[in-house]
Design a protein around this motif. Structure first.
Motif, PDB file in Angstrom:
ATOM      1  N   GLY A 187      -0.042   4.244  -0.834  1.00  0.00           N
ATOM      2  CA  GLY A 187      -0.767   5.455  -0.517  1.00  0.00           C
ATOM      3  C   GLY A 187      -1.124   6.301  -1.713  1.00  0.00           C
ATOM      4  O   GLY A 187      -1.307   7.505  -1.600  1.00  0.00           O
TER       5      GLY A 187
ATOM      6  N   TRP B 111      -6.327   3.720  -5.929  1.00  0.00           N
ATOM      7  CA  TRP B 111      -6.423   5.166  -5.678  1.00  0.00           C
ATOM      8  C   TRP B 111      -7.819   5.693  -5.976  1.00  0.00           C
ATOM      9  O   TRP B 111      -8.159   6.806  -5.592  1.00  0.00           O
TER      10      TRP B 111
ATOM     11  N   THR C 176      -3.421   8.061  -3.739  1.00  0.00           N
ATOM     12  CA  THR C 176      -4.800   8.482  -3.510  1.00  0.00           C
ATOM     13  C   THR C 176      -5.130   9.665  -4.403  1.00  0.00           C
ATOM     14  O   THR C 176      -4.237  10.331  -4.941  1.00  0.00           O
TER      15      THR C 176
ATOM     16  N   HIS D 198      -8.544   9.804  11.433  1.00  0.00           N
ATOM     17  CA  HIS D 198      -7.492   8.820  11.672  1.00  0.00           C
ATOM     18  C   HIS D 198      -6.835   9.144  13.006  1.00  0.00           C
ATOM     19  O   HIS D 198      -6.533  10.305  13.286  1.00  0.00           O
TER      20      HIS D 198
ATOM     21  N   GLU E 263      -8.986  -1.516  -0.382  1.00  0.00           N
ATOM     22  CA  GLU E 263      -8.979  -0.060  -0.507  1.00  0.00           C
ATOM     23  C   GLU E 263      -7.652   0.461  -1.062  1.00  0.00           C
ATOM     24  O   GLU E 263      -7.379   1.647  -0.992  1.00  0.00           O
ATOM     25  N   TRP E 264      -6.804  -0.408  -1.614  1.00  0.00           N
ATOM     26  CA  TRP E 264      -5.497   0.018  -2.120  1.00  0.00           C
ATOM     27  C   TRP E 264      -5.599   0.835  -3.389  1.00  0.00           C
ATOM     28  O   TRP E 264      -4.724   1.649  -3.661  1.00  0.00           O
TER      29      TRP E 264
ATOM     30  N   THR F 100      -1.226   1.105   6.974  1.00  0.00           N
ATOM     31  CA  THR F 100      -1.654   0.381   5.798  1.00  0.00           C
ATOM     32  C   THR F 100      -3.165   0.238   5.777  1.00  0.00           C
ATOM     33  O   THR F 100      -3.773  -0.079   6.782  1.00  0.00           O
ATOM     34  N   ARG F 101      -3.752   0.462   4.629  1.00  0.00           N
ATOM     35  CA  ARG F 101      -5.190   0.302   4.449  1.00  0.00           C
ATOM     36  C   ARG F 101      -5.516  -1.162   4.170  1.00  0.00           C
ATOM     37  O   ARG F 101      -4.646  -1.920   3.764  1.00  0.00           O
TER      38      ARG F 101
ATOM     39  N   HIS G 293      -8.509  14.882   1.606  1.00  0.00           N
ATOM     40  CA  HIS G 293      -8.218  13.874   2.628  1.00  0.00           C
ATOM     41  C   HIS G 293      -9.377  13.771   3.615  1.00  0.00           C
ATOM     42  O   HIS G 293      -9.822  12.668   3.955  1.00  0.00           O
TER      43      HIS G 293
ATOM     44  N   LYS H 184      -5.497   9.208   2.618  1.00  0.00           N
ATOM     45  CA  LYS H 184      -5.117   8.020   3.364  1.00  0.00           C
ATOM     46  C   LYS H 184      -4.508   8.448   4.677  1.00  0.00           C
ATOM     47  O   LYS H 184      -3.718   9.373   4.727  1.00  0.00           O
TER      48      LYS H 184
ATOM     49  N   GLU I  49     -12.095   6.216   1.107  1.00  0.00           N
ATOM     50  CA  GLU I  49     -11.901   5.552   2.384  1.00  0.00           C
ATOM     51  C   GLU I  49     -13.177   5.568   3.203  1.00  0.00           C
ATOM     52  O   GLU I  49     -13.811   6.607   3.367  1.00  0.00           O
TER      53      GLU I  49
ATOM     54  N   ASP J 264       0.851  -1.183   0.000  1.00  0.00           N
ATOM     55  CA  ASP J 264       0.000   0.000   0.000  1.00  0.00           C
ATOM     56  C   ASP J 264       0.889   1.235   0.000  1.00  0.00           C
ATOM     57  O   ASP J 264       1.399   1.654   1.024  1.00  0.00           O
TER      58      ASP J 264
END
Length: 137
Positions: free
Chosen positions: A9, A76, A11, A87, A73-74, A68-69, A58, A64, A80, A7
């Motif tokens: 990231g 882009w 996005t 988060h 959901e990896w 790690t997601r 975001h 993200k 989320e 992952d």
């Protein structure tokens, strides 16, 4: 299957922020080459816009958080699912008032006058509520 094994990231927030930030960096570079304070200031302004747009995306779920997601959901293109709650270790979410953890609410309780040892009564006997609260002593 994903083209990468980890992952990284990638996005929507990251790509849009990178694109806008690249334009801003190009304007700053052109301002330096042409000795133009107006281009330098404009490029720095575009950089601030890139930061704000990335932050907004975001918070809308197109970014993200740290860590790690889940594998599904990896991509882009996937929004989320837990972004509305924030988060736990994300500075952007904390600045927006999201992602409050149990540790931060515990700090607020201590500041409010609660017992710093975190003792709770369970069956008549006090027990430490926070595991590891006294681990440094």
């Amino acid at each position: 299957m994903s083209a990468h094994q980890y992952d990284h990231g990638h996005t929507v927030a990251g790509w849009v922020g990178f694109g806008i930030g690249s334009v801003g960096a190009g304007l700053v570079g052109a301002g330096v080459c042409f000795v133009s304070g107006l281009l330098i200031a404009g490029g720095l302004g575009v950089g601030v816009v890139a930061l704000l747009v990335t932050w907004a995306l975001h918070l809308a779920g197109w970014g993200k958080g740290p860590g790690t997601r889940p594998r599904d959901e990896w991509s882009w293109r996937v929004r989320e699912s837990g972004a509305a709650a924030g988060h736990a270790e994300c500075l952007g979410c904390r600045l927006a008032g999201r992602g409050r953890t149990a540790a931060s609410s515990r700090t607020a309780e201590v500041a409010g006058g609660a017992s710093p040892r975190g003792e709770a009564s369970l069956g008549g006997e006090p027990e430490a509520a926070a595991v590891g609260a006294e681990s440094g002593r």
